[in-house]
Design an enzyme around this catalytic site. Structure first.
Site, PDB file in Angstrom:
ATOM      1  CG  ASP A 140      -1.856  -1.210   1.260  1.00  0.00           C
ATOM      2  OD1 ASP A 140      -1.836  -2.012   0.314  1.00  0.00           O
ATOM      3  OD2 ASP A 140      -2.573  -1.369   2.263  1.00  0.00           O
ATOM      4  CE  LYS A 256      -3.789  -4.123   1.766  1.00  0.00           C
ATOM      5  NZ  LYS A 256      -4.544  -3.227   2.631  1.00  0.00           N
ATOM      6  CB  CYS A 301      -1.914  -2.650   5.819  1.00  0.00           C
ATOM      7  SG  CYS A 301      -3.572  -1.914   5.749  1.00  0.00           S
TER       8      CYS A 301
END
Length: 397
Positions: A140, A256, A301
């Site tokens: 990310d 995701k 995350c």
């Protein structure tokens, strides 16, 4: 006397007069006695189910060798497993101890199920060799987390670190937070009444980073959800990787948080483990055994991805200087949680040094142990040189 033999013919629970012409058998030490322990799994039928020692069969294999059923493989049990895996290789006590150290990721002195699964990912049952392949999982590193709606302070500094180390790994996976416009994690969605929550009295007044309870639906159970500013909406600037992050066409990718009704911190599963992102299969298809995680954010995350990776039987490390946390107060607790799960936290220098001495491809067990010894020697030498360079000699006056 009755024996318990294992070899090309499988297990045999009976008199030791059975002879197989091309069998390379050994005796399972813990079971060789005049009276065998009564275990319902003795016999040739179940052996056929896991005659190939693969990670898919790890639960059955673990059960076979966990003679005392305590949920851990101790030294004697592990030695018997290794005799099955490497029937023509004799291991000294020192070598056995080194193998335990290598695969005992939580450092408790024994091998648990996930640790056995990680070993079996590294084991080639056909050639009876150890195989290793590394992947850098970049999590990310997207505009919204760097300078957009959910920006993390100074997070752009990790981009340079990631770019410097990425080509040291056998392959790279880019993870994307990839949300629909009205995702359940968005405070805007909750305030617009587009999320089914228990706290209906708060609709219209929720603030970012409020906690709500998502009502259960046919896809997942009721659970708690943090609300964030709208971020990483699919195909928007905010969902794109930072402009300076190196992304190559051969890199793998995983998306995701694509379903509106459930968030996905982890790159492997959503937050309820109701949906698989497909990352495990991608890594398995690529033959990956060791996963190194980096990116945003360390305490959410990255943490979740590392924990799920370890749970899935990968050898997992987190490269801390290639991450940034959302909340600095969560860093120490995150480190402890990762350590308890057997996930190493290391620097980018340590990670690149580790992969540089770790040969990819298949190695006989003895060669693998030698490479481990060489790595330890190189690491010790580097540490000694580092200390020497930072501790100038005292000069007598």
């Amino acid at each position: 006397m009755f024996g318990f033999c294992c070899g090309l013919g499988g297990f045999y629970d009976g008199p030791s007069q059975l002879a197989l012409p091309s069998c390379s058998c050994f005796c399972v030490e813990a079971c060789c006695s005049t009276s065998l322990p009564s275990r319902s799994w003795y016999g040739p039928v179940l052996w056929q189910k896991w005659s190939e020692l693969t990670h898919e069969n790890s639960a059955d294999i673990f059960k076979q060798f966990d003679y005392n059923s305590n949920g851990e493989l101790e030294a004697s049990e592990l030695r018997n497993f290794l005799k099955a895996a490497f029937p023509r290789t004799e291991l000294s006590k020192e070598e056995l101890s080194e193998l335990v150290t290598q695969f005992d990721s939580d450092q408790n002195g024994t091998i648990g199920l996930n640790e056995l699964r990680a070993f079996l990912r590294c084991y080639n049952p056909e050639s009876k060799t150890i195989q290793r392949k590394t992947a850098l999982l970049v999590i990310d590193v997207q505009n919204d987390f760097i300078s957009g709606s959910l920006a993390v302070q100074n997070s752009e500094t990790i981009v340079k670190v990631i770019n410097q180390i990425r080509d040291k790994f056998d392959c790279v996976v880019i993870s994307y937070d990839w949300h629909p416009q009205d995702h359940c994690s968005f405070v805007e969605s909750a305030n617009d009444g587009k999320v089914k929550i228990k706290e209906t009295e708060g609709v219209g007044t929720f603030q970012a980073f409020s906690q709500v309870t998502l009502l259960g639906d046919q896809d997942r159970a009721e659970h708690s959800q943090m609300l964030y500013p709208r971020h990483c909406v699919q195909k928007t600037w905010g969902s794109e990787c930072h402009k300076d992050l190196v992304v190559k066409k051969e890199d793998m990718s995983v998306y995701k948080g694509q379903k509106a009704n459930i968030d996905s911190y982890s790159a492997f599963f959503d937050n309820c483990k109701a949906n698989d992102t497909g990352l495990t299969k991608q890594l398995e298809d690529a033959g990956v055994t060791d996963v190194y995680c980096c990116g945003l954010v360390f305490d959410i995350c990255v943490k979740s991805s590392a924990l799920h990776g370890a749970e899935n039987g990968f050898r997992v490390s987190v490269i801390e200087d290639a991450c940034k946390p959302l909340n600095e107060t969560e860093v120490e607790g995150t480190r402890k949680l990762l350590a308890n799960a057997g996930v190493q936290v290391m620097s980018s220098a340590e990670a690149t040094r580790e992969v540089s001495v770790q040969m990819s491809g298949s190695m006989p067990l003895k060669e693998f142990l030698q490479s481990v010894k060489s790595h330890k020697h190189a690491a010790a030498l580097h540490k000694s040189e580092h200390l020497a360079s930072h501790c100038p000699s005292k000069v007598k006056s």
